[in-house]
Design an enzyme around this catalytic site. Structure first.
Site, mmCIF file in Angstrom:
data_model
loop_
_atom_site.group_PDB
_atom_site.id
_atom_site.type_symbol
_atom_site.label_atom_id
_atom_site.label_comp_id
_atom_site.label_asym_id
_atom_site.label_seq_id
_atom_site.Cartn_x
_atom_site.Cartn_y
_atom_site.Cartn_z
ATOM 1 N N GLY A 258 40.486 32.336 32.830
ATOM 2 C CA GLY A 258 39.865 33.209 34.001
ATOM 3 C C GLY A 258 40.756 34.489 34.332
ATOM 4 N N HIS A 259 40.273 35.254 35.334
ATOM 5 C CA HIS A 259 40.752 36.427 35.550
ATOM 6 C C HIS A 259 42.293 36.425 36.432
ATOM 7 C CE1 HIS A 259 38.180 35.469 39.041
ATOM 8 N NE2 HIS A 259 39.265 36.115 39.613
ATOM 9 N N ASN A 260 43.269 37.090 36.119
ATOM 10 C CA ASN A 260 44.496 37.127 36.582
ATOM 11 C C ASN A 260 45.203 35.942 36.272
ATOM 12 O OD1 ASN A 260 43.564 39.315 38.002
ATOM 13 N ND2 ASN A 260 42.979 38.202 39.858
#
Length: 366
Positions: A258-260
């Site tokens: 996922g993002h980050n």
């Protein structure tokens, strides 16, 4: 890809005996090996198979009597799987990509393609992309504007690399992988039901209609050296900062980052692992198949999670975990034993209840 036994021994940094000039073209299980194949018999349990097969040479365990096994040469190994890594590399030619750039490719004039790169058909390379020397791009790959890929990359068909993605040397990217897709990040004008439940852990007070608004992904993905990305794996770009994969990490098929998310060095993420946004994974972490990791938590260095583990809270470094929710492996083993005992326990409880009922009834009649 013919190899002499001497060359194989050198590649494995292993001791060899016998006729080292014998040439083999591949490897095989002992019982089915042909004369031009090296048999893989790195344990005594494969000795009988050697007598059934036709191999002239074999990888053997230390101390094996290769002459008594009917062989003409042998290479002795102490760690079979490590030997398999070297042997398989020696015999794997990789995909056949013609030198140069295929005429069906669409490459922006501002892109920089390194020396001796080979780019297969129907590949699209965007503005200001930089691809290092000796890259092999099999075909039908898209690399968006501003992406940078280091030397000796191997990218299989159907891979998609997004804008501004930064990748180090010796990338291996399997078919269908997507690096740099948008993160899954949405927000409602007022606190959503999800936010309310996270805060209260109870039933929602009031349900109202709300629309989801997209939070755009302005960040990118940064990947270190010697990283492998499995088929159909997806790595989302960060919202503002970059999603990061450390050097030496290996992602299996259908892994989702996922993002980050920050993944450390030399991690092993097996099939169908999913890591939610903004989570930090330490170095040398192993997540077995179908592990799920919640968002905004930290998994420490050297953690090992067994298959199907769901991680909802921080995990200290060095811990081995299992279960849903994740607990220490020894705790989960005790839980599993207790669950298996439940039918017997319920039967005993039913028997005890029946006995008590009979005694109560008998006492009431006296």
């Amino acid at each position: 890809m013919s190899q002499t036994i001497e060359h194989i021994a050198q590649a494995l940094n292993a001791r060899a005996e016998g006729d080292l000039s014998i040439e083999v073209t591949g490897a095989s299980e002992p019982a089915t090996a042909e004369p031009d194949q090296i048999a893989l018999a790195m344990s005594e349990k494969y000795a009988e198979g050697l007598r059934e097969g036709k191999a002239r040479a074999a990888l053997l365990w230390e101390g094996a009597d290769w002459r008594a096994l009917g062989l003409e040469a042998a290479v002795f190994v102490t760690r079979p799987r490590l030997a398999m890594a070297g042997l398989s590399k020696a015999f794997d030619p990789g995909p056949n990509v013609e030198p140069g750039i295929h005429p069906t490719c669409v490459i922006d004039p501002t892109a920089i393609i390194g020396k001796d790169a080979a780019i297969g058909p129907f590949t699209v390379i965007g503005k200001e992309v930089k691809i290092g020397p000796n890259a092999r791009i099999v075909g039908q790959v898209t690399i968006a504007e501003g992406a940078q890929i280091g030397s000796d990359a191997l990218i299989y068909p159907g891979a998609r690399i997004g804008a501004r993605v930064l990748i180090g040397d010796r990338l291996v990217c399997q078919p269908g992988a997507v690096i740099g897709s948008d993160g899954f990040s949405f927000v409602t004008p007022d606190p959503s039901g999800v936010e309310e439940i996270r805060h209260t852990l109870e039933q929602r007070e009031e349900i109202t209609e709300q629309k989801w608004f997209r939070i755009h992904s302005l960040g990118t993905v940064e990947i270190g050296d010697d990283v492998e990305i499995g088929a159909n794996a997806c790595i989302d770009r960060g919202t503002v900062r970059a999603t990061a994969i450390g050097s030496g990490s290996k992602l299996d098929n259908m892994v989702h980052i996922g993002h980050n998310v920050q993944v450390g060095e030399d991690c092993l993420l097996c099939g169908q692992v999913g890591i939610a946004g903004s989570t930090r994974i330490g170095h040398r972490v192993v997540l077995a198949g179908q592990c799920g990791v919640s968002d905004n938590i930290t998994v420490g260095d050297d953690v090992i999670a067994a298959g199907g583990t769901n991680i909802y809270t921080n995990v200290p470094k060095g811990r081995t975990i299992w279960g849903s929710p994740a607990v220490k492996m020894e705790t989960q083993l005790e839980i599993n034993k207790s669950v298996r005992r439940l039918p017997r326990l319920f039967a005993q409880m039913a028997e005890l209840r029946e006995t008590v009922t009979k005694l109560t009834q008998k006492g009431g009649t006296e």
